[in-house]
Design a protein around this motif. Structure first.
Motif, PDB file in Angstrom:
ATOM      1  N   ALA A  77       1.111  -1.225  -0.448  1.00 13.38           N
ATOM      2  CA  ALA A  77       0.165  -0.004  -0.037  1.00 13.38           C
ATOM      3  C   ALA A  77       0.990   1.107   0.305  1.00 13.38           C
ATOM      4  O   ALA A  77       1.845   1.046   0.466  1.00 13.38           O
ATOM      5  CB  ALA A  77      -1.011  -0.205   1.469  1.00 13.38           C
ATOM      6  N   ILE A  78       0.548   2.357  -0.430  1.00  8.41           N
ATOM      7  CA  ILE A  78       0.987   3.787  -0.423  1.00  8.41           C
ATOM      8  C   ILE A  78       1.538   4.129   0.679  1.00  8.41           C
ATOM      9  O   ILE A  78       0.586   3.661   1.793  1.00  8.41           O
ATOM     10  CB  ILE A  78       0.017   4.937  -1.084  1.00  8.41           C
ATOM     11  N   GLY A  79       3.029   4.017   0.975  1.00 10.60           N
ATOM     12  CA  GLY A  79       3.180   4.540   2.692  1.00 10.60           C
ATOM     13  C   GLY A  79       3.938   2.835   3.542  1.00 10.60           C
ATOM     14  O   GLY A  79       4.216   3.441   4.656  1.00 10.60           O
ATOM     15  N   GLU A  80       3.809   2.083   2.949  1.00  9.24           N
ATOM     16  CA  GLU A  80       3.632   0.261   3.296  1.00  9.24           C
ATOM     17  C   GLU A  80       5.890   0.656   2.590  1.00  9.24           C
ATOM     18  O   GLU A  80       5.465   0.977   2.023  1.00  9.24           O
ATOM     19  CB  GLU A  80       3.118  -0.419   2.883  1.00  9.24           C
ATOM     20  N   THR A  81       6.257   0.352   4.271  1.00  7.77           N
ATOM     21  CA  THR A  81       7.788   0.294   3.723  1.00  7.77           C
ATOM     22  C   THR A  81       8.461  -0.627   4.096  1.00  7.77           C
ATOM     23  O   THR A  81       9.621  -0.880   3.124  1.00  7.77           O
ATOM     24  CB  THR A  81       8.873   1.073   4.661  1.00  7.77           C
ATOM     25  N   ASP A  82       7.844  -1.389   4.164  1.00  8.25           N
ATOM     26  CA  ASP A  82       8.225  -3.494   4.230  1.00  8.25           C
ATOM     27  C   ASP A  82       7.412  -4.258   3.604  1.00  8.25           C
ATOM     28  O   ASP A  82       6.533  -4.979   4.143  1.00  8.25           O
ATOM     29  CB  ASP A  82       8.541  -4.272   5.504  1.00  8.25           C
ATOM     30  N   VAL A  83       7.210  -4.430   2.308  1.00  9.34           N
ATOM     31  CA  VAL A  83       6.607  -5.203   1.041  1.00  9.34           C
ATOM     32  C   VAL A  83       6.238  -6.720   1.498  1.00  9.34           C
ATOM     33  O   VAL A  83       5.380  -7.069   1.514  1.00  9.34           O
ATOM     34  CB  VAL A  83       7.012  -5.185   0.078  1.00  9.34           C
ATOM     35  N   TYR A  84       7.814  -6.925   1.302  1.00 10.13           N
ATOM     36  CA  TYR A  84       7.741  -8.240   2.065  1.00 10.13           C
ATOM     37  C   TYR A  84       7.805  -9.009   3.905  1.00 10.13           C
ATOM     38  O   TYR A  84       7.395 -10.348   4.099  1.00 10.13           O
ATOM     39  CB  TYR A  84       8.688  -9.360   1.696  1.00 10.13           C
ATOM     40  N   GLY A  85       7.859  -7.967   4.686  1.00  2.44           N
ATOM     41  CA  GLY A  85       7.529  -7.881   6.407  1.00  2.44           C
ATOM     42  C   GLY A  85       8.645  -8.547   6.718  1.00  2.44           C
ATOM     43  O   GLY A  85       8.849  -9.539   7.728  1.00  2.44           O
ATOM     44  N   ALA A  86       9.679  -8.523   5.809  1.00  3.36           N
ATOM     45  CA  ALA A  86      11.147  -9.368   5.895  1.00  3.36           C
ATOM     46  C   ALA A  86      11.839  -8.533   7.576  1.00  3.36           C
ATOM     47  O   ALA A  86      12.252  -8.908   7.403  1.00  3.36           O
ATOM     48  CB  ALA A  86      11.653  -9.427   5.119  1.00  3.36           C
ATOM     49  N   GLN A  87      11.933  -7.072   7.535  1.00  4.98           N
ATOM     50  CA  GLN A  87      12.325  -6.289   8.247  1.00  4.98           C
ATOM     51  C   GLN A  87      11.518  -5.751   9.947  1.00  4.98           C
ATOM     52  O   GLN A  87      12.142  -4.912  10.290  1.00  4.98           O
ATOM     53  CB  GLN A  87      12.571  -4.747   7.421  1.00  4.98           C
ATOM     54  N   GLN A  88      10.587  -7.107   9.836  1.00  6.90           N
ATOM     55  CA  GLN A  88       9.582  -6.446  10.860  1.00  6.90           C
ATOM     56  C   GLN A  88      10.168  -7.187  12.673  1.00  6.90           C
ATOM     57  O   GLN A  88       9.674  -6.985  13.725  1.00  6.90           O
ATOM     58  CB  GLN A  88       8.337  -6.700  10.821  1.00  6.90           C
ATOM     59  N   HIS A  89      11.442  -8.198  12.129  1.00  9.87           N
ATOM     60  CA  HIS A  89      11.575  -8.602  13.581  1.00  9.87           C
ATOM     61  C   HIS A  89      12.219  -7.868  14.607  1.00  9.87           C
ATOM     62  O   HIS A  89      12.835  -8.814  15.827  1.00  9.87           O
ATOM     63  CB  HIS A  89      12.122  -9.988  13.458  1.00  9.87           C
TER      64      HIS A  89
END
Length: 108
Positions: free
Chosen positions: A82-94
């Motif tokens: 989505a616009i403004g979302e910064t981690d498309v794959y969710g791989a940096q949220q840990h």
């Protein structure tokens, strides 16, 4: 104190679809897994606090014994891509999990 990074071989995050994010902690062995599971080291309240989301946005925290793993699933703050979302794959949220420490009290 026990640092999570010292007793887990994998700490990661990833997409669980466009609306959810999964956090995985895979422990070095069954002993550490059982201590974490039995001591409720990782629970809904902790995940909500770490990720700044309401408790209702933590969908599950599941212990999966065959893999010595604990998995948490939360609502993504923004839909993947989505616009403004910064981690498309969710791989940096840990990252919030990396600094966790727990009391060194062995369960029963």
């Amino acid at each position: 104190m026990i640092r999570l990074v010292d007793v887990a071989t994998v700490i990661r995050s990833k997409n669980a679809g466009p609306y959810e994010l999964t956090l995985d902690v895979i422990f070095k062995d069954s002993t550490w897994f059982r201590r974490a599971r039995d001591g409720a080291w990782i629970n809904e309240e902790l995940i909500a606090r770490l990720y700044g989301v309401p408790r209702s946005d933590v969908f599950a925290v599941i212990a999966f014994e065959p893999a010595n793993a604990i998995k948490a699933t939360i609502r993504r703050p923004r839909v993947s891509a989505a616009i403004g979302e910064t981690d498309v794959y969710g791989a940096q949220q840990h990252a919030p999990l990396l600094s966790l420490e727990f009391d060194d009290v062995e369960q029963g």
